[in-house]
Motif scaffolding. Structure first.
Motif, mmCIF file in Angstrom:
data_model
loop_
_atom_site.group_PDB
_atom_site.id
_atom_site.type_symbol
_atom_site.label_atom_id
_atom_site.label_comp_id
_atom_site.label_asym_id
_atom_site.label_seq_id
_atom_site.Cartn_x
_atom_site.Cartn_y
_atom_site.Cartn_z
ATOM 1 N N PRO A 121 -85.060 18.814 75.911
ATOM 2 C CA PRO A 121 -84.919 20.128 75.249
ATOM 3 C C PRO A 121 -85.733 21.219 75.948
ATOM 4 O O PRO A 121 -85.280 22.363 76.059
ATOM 5 N N GLU A 122 -86.927 20.888 76.415
ATOM 6 C CA GLU A 122 -87.743 21.852 77.154
ATOM 7 C C GLU A 122 -87.008 22.296 78.418
ATOM 8 O O GLU A 122 -86.969 23.484 78.750
ATOM 9 N N LEU A 123 -86.396 21.339 79.114
ATOM 10 C CA LEU A 123 -85.679 21.675 80.339
ATOM 11 C C LEU A 123 -84.446 22.522 80.055
ATOM 12 O O LEU A 123 -84.084 23.375 80.863
ATOM 13 N N VAL A 124 -83.800 22.305 78.919
ATOM 14 C CA VAL A 124 -82.656 23.136 78.545
ATOM 15 C C VAL A 124 -83.108 24.582 78.404
ATOM 16 O O VAL A 124 -82.432 25.509 78.860
ATOM 17 N N GLY A 125 -84.267 24.779 77.802
ATOM 18 C CA GLY A 125 -84.802 26.137 77.682
ATOM 19 C C GLY A 125 -85.051 26.773 79.039
ATOM 20 O O GLY A 125 -84.708 27.942 79.263
ATOM 21 N N HIS A 126 -85.641 26.009 79.949
ATOM 22 C CA HIS A 126 -85.866 26.519 81.310
ATOM 23 C C HIS A 126 -84.531 26.805 81.998
ATOM 24 O O HIS A 126 -84.391 27.801 82.710
ATOM 25 N N ALA A 127 -83.553 25.936 81.788
ATOM 26 C CA ALA A 127 -82.235 26.122 82.401
ATOM 27 C C ALA A 127 -81.572 27.389 81.866
ATOM 28 O O ALA A 127 -80.982 28.152 82.639
ATOM 29 N N GLU A 128 -81.675 27.616 80.576
ATOM 30 C CA GLU A 128 -81.076 28.825 79.996
ATOM 31 C C GLU A 128 -81.732 30.087 80.542
ATOM 32 O O GLU A 128 -81.048 31.068 80.852
ATOM 33 N N ARG A 129 -83.058 30.067 80.686
ATOM 34 C CA ARG A 129 -83.750 31.226 81.261
ATOM 35 C C ARG A 129 -83.348 31.430 82.720
ATOM 36 O O ARG A 129 -83.150 32.555 83.172
ATOM 37 N N PHE A 130 -83.190 30.329 83.454
ATOM 38 C CA PHE A 130 -82.735 30.436 84.836
ATOM 39 C C PHE A 130 -81.349 31.079 84.894
ATOM 40 O O PHE A 130 -81.106 31.993 85.672
ATOM 41 N N LEU A 131 -80.438 30.597 84.053
ATOM 42 C CA LEU A 131 -79.071 31.126 84.061
ATOM 43 C C LEU A 131 -79.027 32.598 83.670
ATOM 44 O O LEU A 131 -78.187 33.359 84.173
ATOM 45 N N ALA A 132 -79.927 33.016 82.806
ATOM 46 C CA ALA A 132 -79.952 34.418 82.389
ATOM 47 C C ALA A 132 -80.394 35.339 83.525
ATOM 48 O O ALA A 132 -80.004 36.510 83.557
ATOM 49 N N ALA A 133 -81.166 34.799 84.473
ATOM 50 C CA ALA A 133 -81.728 35.642 85.534
ATOM 51 C C ALA A 133 -81.088 35.441 86.907
ATOM 52 O O ALA A 133 -81.199 36.305 87.756
ATOM 53 N N SER A 134 -80.415 34.331 87.124
ATOM 54 C CA SER A 134 -79.961 33.993 88.467
ATOM 55 C C SER A 134 -78.546 34.473 88.771
ATOM 56 O O SER A 134 -77.677 34.485 87.903
ATOM 57 N N THR A 135 -78.346 34.814 90.030
ATOM 58 C CA THR A 135 -76.997 35.122 90.524
ATOM 59 C C THR A 135 -76.591 34.127 91.610
ATOM 60 O O THR A 135 -75.531 34.288 92.213
ATOM 61 N N ASP A 136 -77.403 33.115 91.858
ATOM 62 C CA ASP A 136 -77.132 32.107 92.883
ATOM 63 C C ASP A 136 -76.016 31.184 92.381
ATOM 64 O O ASP A 136 -76.233 30.324 91.539
ATOM 65 N N ARG A 137 -74.813 31.355 92.883
ATOM 66 C CA ARG A 137 -73.628 30.643 92.399
ATOM 67 C C ARG A 137 -73.792 29.120 92.499
ATOM 68 O O ARG A 137 -73.441 28.388 91.578
ATOM 69 N N TYR A 138 -74.295 28.639 93.620
ATOM 70 C CA TYR A 138 -74.447 27.190 93.806
ATOM 71 C C TYR A 138 -75.420 26.610 92.782
ATOM 72 O O TYR A 138 -75.119 25.621 92.119
ATOM 73 N N ARG A 139 -76.594 27.213 92.679
ATOM 74 C CA ARG A 139 -77.592 26.692 91.735
ATOM 75 C C ARG A 139 -77.132 26.834 90.291
ATOM 76 O O ARG A 139 -77.382 25.960 89.467
#
Length: 170
Positions: free
Chosen positions: A105-123
């Protein structure tokens, strides 16, 4: 050279010498833990399968996942966005270990924050794939490029079949 998570590479502006190597070390753990062929984000290997049992060095590596995760976890909250992203990509495949299920669950939170900020299509694609494999509805996290890339991936096998090419079943 420095300690186990430091090296002698060039430092990023405003960071001590050796700190710049950390993302590379975390990226190496990402490649070892998953990568394109491995069990990590976007990888095809499923940890704990018969394929792993037949390869003792891989089985030994998978047993190290909790220790590697413990080394990577502090960097999930680093001030540098690139370090956080590298730590996330290392941590996601490592978290497939049963002893690390409580951290998902902690990693899901980090993943959601990453997705909100990233434009790197591959990642973004790698992170979304992990979330989908874990049963998460990712529709609200995807942008137009993500949806187009997913549609393209789904269309390719059908196009190959239409041209008479053999398509391996998954």
């Amino acid at each position: 050279m420095g300690g186990p998570l430091r090296g002698g590479g060039p430092a990023a502006p405003g960071r001590p010498r050796g700190a710049a190597v950390l993302p590379g070390r975390v990226a190496a753990a990402d490649r070892a833990g998953g990568g394109r062929r491995g069990g990590g984000p976007g990888g095809g290997r499923v940890p704990g399968t018969a394929e792993d049992e037949e390869h003792p060095p891989l089985r030994e590596f998978w047993a190290l996942r909790p220790e590697l995760f413990a080394a990577v976890r502090p960097f999930l909250t680093d001030a540098d966005q690139d370090v956080r992203a590298s730590a996330l990509f290392a941590a996601l495949p490592l978290s497939e270990h049963p002893d690390l299920a409580g951290y998902r669950p902690e990693l899901v939170g980090h993943a959601e924050r990453f997705l909100a900020a990233s434009t790197d299509r591959y990642r973004r694609g790698r992170v979304l794939a992990v979330l989908r494999r874990r049963g998460r509805d990712t529709a609200g996290l995807e942008n137009a490029e993500d949806r187009a890339a997913r549609a393209e991936r789904l269309r390719r096998p059908a196009d190959l079949k239409a041209r008479g090419c053999a398509v391996p079943s998954l």
